[in-house]
Every structure is written in structure tokens, then in C-alpha cells.
Write a protein that holds these residues in place. Structure first.
Motif, PDB file in Angstrom:
ATOM      1  N   THR A   8      -7.019  -0.427  -8.239  1.00 24.15           N
ATOM      2  CA  THR A   8      -7.370   0.992  -8.192  1.00 24.15           C
ATOM      3  C   THR A   8      -6.097   1.827  -8.163  1.00 24.15           C
ATOM      4  O   THR A   8      -5.017   1.315  -7.865  1.00 24.15           O
ATOM      5  N   GLN A   9      -6.257   3.102  -8.430  1.00 19.57           N
ATOM      6  CA  GLN A   9      -5.155   4.042  -8.241  1.00 19.57           C
ATOM      7  C   GLN A   9      -5.395   4.903  -7.007  1.00 19.57           C
ATOM      8  O   GLN A   9      -4.600   5.766  -6.692  1.00 19.57           O
ATOM      9  N   ASP A  10      -6.477   4.635  -6.300  1.00 22.01           N
ATOM     10  CA  ASP A  10      -6.855   5.389  -5.106  1.00 22.01           C
ATOM     11  C   ASP A  10      -6.439   4.601  -3.860  1.00 22.01           C
ATOM     12  O   ASP A  10      -7.025   3.567  -3.540  1.00 22.01           O
ATOM     13  N   ARG A  11      -5.437   5.084  -3.164  1.00 22.01           N
ATOM     14  CA  ARG A  11      -4.888   4.397  -1.991  1.00 22.01           C
ATOM     15  C   ARG A  11      -5.946   4.194  -0.900  1.00 22.01           C
ATOM     16  O   ARG A  11      -5.966   3.163  -0.235  1.00 22.01           O
TER      17      ARG A  11
ATOM     18  N   LEU B 135       0.807  -1.215   0.000  1.00 23.99           N
ATOM     19  CA  LEU B 135       0.000   0.000   0.000  1.00 23.99           C
ATOM     20  C   LEU B 135       0.841   1.266   0.000  1.00 23.99           C
ATOM     21  O   LEU B 135       0.472   2.261  -0.594  1.00 23.99           O
ATOM     22  N   GLU B 136       1.987   1.229   0.626  1.00 21.30           N
ATOM     23  CA  GLU B 136       2.840   2.420   0.725  1.00 21.30           C
ATOM     24  C   GLU B 136       3.820   2.546  -0.439  1.00 21.30           C
ATOM     25  O   GLU B 136       4.596   3.488  -0.488  1.00 21.30           O
ATOM     26  N   GLY B 137       3.795   1.606  -1.370  1.00 24.36           N
ATOM     27  CA  GLY B 137       4.691   1.673  -2.523  1.00 24.36           C
ATOM     28  C   GLY B 137       4.417   2.892  -3.379  1.00 24.36           C
ATOM     29  O   GLY B 137       3.315   3.429  -3.396  1.00 24.36           O
ATOM     30  N   LYS B 138       5.426   3.340  -4.113  1.00 24.35           N
ATOM     31  CA  LYS B 138       5.289   4.567  -4.910  1.00 24.35           C
ATOM     32  C   LYS B 138       4.577   4.351  -6.246  1.00 24.35           C
ATOM     33  O   LYS B 138       4.104   5.293  -6.856  1.00 24.35           O
ATOM     34  N   GLU B 139       4.485   3.102  -6.706  1.00 20.50           N
ATOM     35  CA  GLU B 139       3.837   2.840  -7.982  1.00 20.50           C
ATOM     36  C   GLU B 139       2.358   3.187  -7.919  1.00 20.50           C
ATOM     37  O   GLU B 139       1.715   3.013  -6.882  1.00 20.50           O
TER      38      GLU B 139
END
Length: 84
Positions: free
Chosen positions: A34-37, A3-7
């Protein structure tokens, strides 16, 4: 990587054991992307609560990339012992 990855793309993989007759089969599937963390955080919590018998993990995935060239890419290992 999670979840904390930069990709930008976040995906949830699910590892589960399914029974077909007397045979057990390990199944790995992509269940959410998704692109929404924040959506990803909510979804993985929901899935873990609904199906605690399954194993869920989050990957941060680069776009337009051959994932097999990465040091580690989305996968779940299921061992024979998991199927007994």
C-alpha cells in the motif's frame, strides 16, 4: 527502511516455515502492499495477531527502482536451524 521510511510504497513480507511431509521449507512472501501508512500499520498488527508463529516485517520501497541496487532491499533470511 520500514514504516517510517520516506519511500512511498510500503510492503509487508512474511517469513514462515511450512511442512511438506517430513520436510520443512522456509517461505518468504510479499503479503500486503500500500501507499497508505495507516493501512500498513493496521495490517501488520492484524497479521502478527492472527499468525504469531510467522515473522513479519515492513519495508518502504522506492517506485520505479531496481531494488538490488539499494543497500538493503526486501528480504528475510531463513537459516537451516529455523527449519529443524
Amino acid at each position: 527502511m520500514g514504516l517510517e521510511g520516506k519511500e512511498p510504497l510500503k510492503i509487508i513480507l512474511c517469513g514462515a516455515v511450512q511442512e511438506e511431509g517430513e520436510e520443512k521449507i522456509g517461505v518468504v512472501s510479499v503479503v500486503f502492499a500500500t501507499q497508505d501508512r495507516e493501512k500498513e500499520k493496521e495490517k501488520i498488527q492484524e497479521l502478527r495477531e492472527q499468525h504469531p508463529e510467522n515473522y513479519y516485517m515492513v519495508y518502504s520501497v522506492p517506485l520505479e527502482s531496481d531494488l538490488t541496487t539499494q543497500n538493503h532491499y526486501p528480504s528475510i533470511a531463513i537459516r537451516k536451524e529455523d527449519l529443524q
